[in-house]
Every structure is written in structure tokens, then in C-alpha cells.
Design a protein around this motif. Structure first.
Motif, PDB file in Angstrom:
ATOM      1  N   ASN A   1      -0.989  -9.942   0.537  1.00 48.53           N
ATOM      2  CA  ASN A   1      -1.529  -8.672   0.529  1.00 48.53           C
ATOM      3  C   ASN A   1      -0.337  -7.646   0.047  1.00 48.53           C
ATOM      4  N   ALA A   2      -0.586  -6.796  -0.987  1.00 50.74           N
ATOM      5  CA  ALA A   2       0.402  -6.000  -1.489  1.00 50.74           C
ATOM      6  C   ALA A   2      -0.306  -4.601  -1.122  1.00 50.74           C
ATOM      7  N   ASP A   3       0.445  -3.656  -0.467  1.00 53.43           N
ATOM      8  CA  ASP A   3      -0.029  -2.332   0.033  1.00 53.43           C
ATOM      9  C   ASP A   3       0.818  -1.396  -0.232  1.00 53.43           C
ATOM     10  N   SER A   4       0.543  -0.016  -0.428  1.00 58.77           N
ATOM     11  CA  SER A   4       1.708   0.670  -0.788  1.00 58.77           C
ATOM     12  C   SER A   4       2.183   1.201   0.665  1.00 58.77           C
ATOM     13  N   LEU A   5       3.605   1.371   0.619  1.00 57.05           N
ATOM     14  CA  LEU A   5       4.478   1.840   1.772  1.00 57.05           C
ATOM     15  C   LEU A   5       4.006   3.117   2.481  1.00 57.05           C
TER      16      LEU A   5
ATOM     17  N   VAL B   1      -1.815  -5.051 -10.110  1.00 61.85           N
ATOM     18  CA  VAL B   1      -1.280  -6.130  -9.721  1.00 61.85           C
ATOM     19  C   VAL B   1      -1.860  -7.239  -9.241  1.00 61.85           C
ATOM     20  N   GLN B   2      -1.511  -8.486  -9.790  1.00 64.59           N
ATOM     21  CA  GLN B   2      -2.323  -9.797  -9.372  1.00 64.59           C
ATOM     22  C   GLN B   2      -1.531 -10.435  -8.534  1.00 64.59           C
ATOM     23  N   LEU B   3      -2.119 -11.309  -7.672  1.00 71.63           N
ATOM     24  CA  LEU B   3      -1.067 -11.834  -6.362  1.00 71.63           C
ATOM     25  C   LEU B   3      -1.680 -13.494  -6.480  1.00 71.63           C
ATOM     26  N   VAL B   4      -0.738 -14.325  -6.850  1.00 69.92           N
ATOM     27  CA  VAL B   4      -1.076 -15.658  -6.734  1.00 69.92           C
ATOM     28  C   VAL B   4      -0.216 -16.608  -5.646  1.00 69.92           C
ATOM     29  N   GLU B   5      -1.053 -16.972  -4.485  1.00 69.56           N
ATOM     30  CA  GLU B   5      -0.489 -17.880  -3.558  1.00 69.56           C
ATOM     31  C   GLU B   5      -0.359 -19.291  -3.824  1.00 69.56           C
TER      32      GLU B   5
ATOM     33  N   ARG C   1      -4.452  -1.852   8.354  1.00 64.57           N
ATOM     34  CA  ARG C   1      -5.167  -1.124   7.311  1.00 64.57           C
ATOM     35  C   ARG C   1      -5.747  -1.938   6.103  1.00 64.57           C
ATOM     36  N   GLU C   2      -4.963  -3.107   5.893  1.00 64.11           N
ATOM     37  CA  GLU C   2      -5.872  -3.972   4.937  1.00 64.11           C
ATOM     38  C   GLU C   2      -6.242  -3.545   3.692  1.00 64.11           C
ATOM     39  N   ARG C   3      -5.511  -2.925   2.996  1.00 63.02           N
ATOM     40  CA  ARG C   3      -5.865  -2.222   1.713  1.00 63.02           C
ATOM     41  C   ARG C   3      -4.883  -2.725   0.718  1.00 63.02           C
ATOM     42  N   GLY C   4      -5.229  -2.293  -0.670  1.00 63.73           N
ATOM     43  CA  GLY C   4      -4.256  -2.785  -1.595  1.00 63.73           C
ATOM     44  C   GLY C   4      -4.791  -3.980  -2.285  1.00 63.73           C
ATOM     45  N   TYR C   5      -3.841  -5.033  -2.766  1.00 69.93           N
ATOM     46  CA  TYR C   5      -4.367  -5.855  -3.619  1.00 69.93           C
ATOM     47  C   TYR C   5      -4.076  -7.130  -2.820  1.00 69.93           C
ATOM     48  N   TRP C   6      -4.932  -8.105  -3.025  1.00 67.83           N
ATOM     49  CA  TRP C   6      -5.107  -9.690  -2.440  1.00 67.83           C
ATOM     50  C   TRP C   6      -4.861 -10.736  -3.155  1.00 67.83           C
ATOM     51  N   GLY C   7      -4.555 -11.818  -2.777  1.00 70.29           N
ATOM     52  CA  GLY C   7      -4.597 -12.917  -3.596  1.00 70.29           C
ATOM     53  C   GLY C   7      -5.650 -13.715  -3.162  1.00 70.29           C
ATOM     54  N   GLN C   8      -5.882 -14.907  -3.794  1.00 73.24           N
ATOM     55  CA  GLN C   8      -7.174 -15.717  -3.635  1.00 73.24           C
ATOM     56  C   GLN C   8      -6.988 -16.716  -2.238  1.00 73.24           C
ATOM     57  N   GLY C   9      -5.763 -16.797  -1.737  1.00 75.08           N
ATOM     58  CA  GLY C   9      -5.729 -17.486  -0.323  1.00 75.08           C
ATOM     59  C   GLY C   9      -5.142 -18.821  -0.834  1.00 75.08           C
ATOM     60  N   THR C  10      -4.368 -19.358   0.349  1.00 79.40           N
ATOM     61  CA  THR C  10      -3.951 -20.835   0.135  1.00 79.40           C
ATOM     62  C   THR C  10      -4.250 -21.499   1.499  1.00 79.40           C
ATOM     63  N   GLN C  11      -4.734 -22.580   1.495  1.00 78.12           N
ATOM     64  CA  GLN C  11      -5.518 -23.421   2.786  1.00 78.12           C
ATOM     65  C   GLN C  11      -4.054 -23.938   3.344  1.00 78.12           C
TER      66      GLN C  11
ATOM     67  N   GLY D   1       2.171  -8.478 -13.561  1.00 76.50           N
ATOM     68  CA  GLY D   1       1.944  -7.038 -13.666  1.00 76.50           C
ATOM     69  C   GLY D   1       2.686  -6.166 -13.153  1.00 76.50           C
ATOM     70  N   PRO D   2       2.516  -4.981 -12.650  1.00 75.67           N
ATOM     71  CA  PRO D   2       3.671  -4.152 -12.037  1.00 75.67           C
ATOM     72  C   PRO D   2       4.371  -4.719 -10.876  1.00 75.67           C
ATOM     73  N   SER D   3       5.705  -4.428 -10.941  1.00 77.80           N
ATOM     74  CA  SER D   3       6.530  -5.145  -9.746  1.00 77.80           C
ATOM     75  C   SER D   3       5.887  -4.678  -8.292  1.00 77.80           C
ATOM     76  N   PHE D   4       6.501  -5.090  -7.379  1.00 79.11           N
ATOM     77  CA  PHE D   4       6.305  -4.868  -6.036  1.00 79.11           C
ATOM     78  C   PHE D   4       7.009  -3.790  -5.475  1.00 79.11           C
ATOM     79  N   ASN D   5       7.902  -3.043  -6.406  1.00 81.12           N
ATOM     80  CA  ASN D   5       8.709  -1.823  -5.679  1.00 81.12           C
ATOM     81  C   ASN D   5       7.652  -0.736  -5.222  1.00 81.12           C
ATOM     82  N   GLY D   6       7.882  -0.300  -4.113  1.00 83.88           N
ATOM     83  CA  GLY D   6       7.277   0.541  -3.289  1.00 83.88           C
ATOM     84  C   GLY D   6       6.055   0.177  -2.602  1.00 83.88           C
ATOM     85  N   TYR D   7       5.892  -1.293  -2.530  1.00 78.62           N
ATOM     86  CA  TYR D   7       4.932  -2.059  -1.486  1.00 78.62           C
ATOM     87  C   TYR D   7       5.489  -2.475  -0.477  1.00 78.62           C
ATOM     88  N   VAL D   8       4.575  -2.612   0.605  1.00 76.76           N
ATOM     89  CA  VAL D   8       4.968  -3.743   1.655  1.00 76.76           C
ATOM     90  C   VAL D   8       3.958  -5.047   1.411  1.00 76.76           C
TER      91      VAL D   8
END
Length: 122
Positions: free
Chosen positions: A96-100, A1-5, A107-117, A25-32
Motif C-alpha cells: 500500500n502507498a498512502d500519503s504521509l 502510482v501502480q504497485l506490483v508485489e 486508514r488503508e487508503r491510497g494505492y494498492w497492489g494486487q497481492g502476493t500469496q 508512475g510517480p515515485s514514492f516521494n511523500g508517501y508511507v
């Protein structure tokens, strides 16, 4: 999963912004999907989250009543609508996309975007 803010910028106090987080990439299904922010000199903090499947939301006390998180299942996009912004909201906002399974806001795990100011002037 790639995240773009996107959607950050400069706004005056009392103004509003809408941030977007789009997955490729894969959808957000099953994620928070969560929004976090980090202000200069401070640690990263939880802002809001939404469970992708059921749309259950959670907010930090500091943004309740001003921020709203929502999702677009078709476009695999999560939004953070922010109103009545104050200078204290100035930060880099991260998606952030993390498993449910076993999820917690700290917890702050999973996938992260690059951030937006987001900058709020007084």
C-alpha cells in the motif's frame, strides 16, 4: 502510482521469504509504504510500514523481530524481509502507498497492489 508485489510462495515453518513492492508512475516521494496481509476468513491487518523520505519504520507486534521493511530509493522498491515464518503468517500480502499527511495504519487508503500469496506449511 501502480504497485506490483512479488516474492511470495510456499515455505516451511522456520523459513524465510523476501517480498518486493515496486512502483511505476510517480515515485514514492511523500508517501508511507505499508505491507498488509489478509488470511483466509480474517480481515486485512497491518504488518509493517516505512516512510519513503526518512525511512522511519513501524511494525505490528506479531512480526516484530522477524520481519524487516526497507526501501531502495533508486529502484522505487520496498522490501519485506520475513524470517522464522510460522503457519500464522499464511496470507495474501498487499503493498500500500498512502500519503504521509494524516497517515495511520488503520486508514488503508491510497494505492494498492494486487497481492502476493505467502503460504507457510507446518
Amino acid at each position: 502510482v501502480q504497485l506490483v508485489e512479488s516474492g511470495g510462495g510456499l515455505v516451511q515453518a522456520g523459513g524465510s521469504l523476501r517480498l518486493s513492492c515496486t512502483a511505476s508512475g510517480p515515485s514514492f516521494n511523500g508517501y508511507v509504504i505499508g505491507w498488509y496481509r489478509q488470511a483466509p476468513g480474517k480481515t486485512r491487518e497491518f504488518v509493517a510500514s516505512i516512510t519513503w523520505n526518512l525511512g522511519r519504520t513501524n511494525y505490528a507486534d506479531s512480526v516484530k523481530g522477524r520481519f524487516s521493511i526497507s526501501r531502495d530509493n533508486v529502484g522505487d522498491t520496498v522490501y519485506l524481509e520475513m524470517i522464522n515464518l510460522t503457519p500464522d503468517d499464511t496470507a495474501i500480502y498487499y503493498c500500500n502507498a498512502d500519503s504521509l499527511a494524516g497517515y495511520s495504519t488503520t486508514r488503508e487508503r491510497g494505492y494498492w497492489g494486487q497481492g502476493t500469496q505467502v503460504t507457510v506449511s507446518s
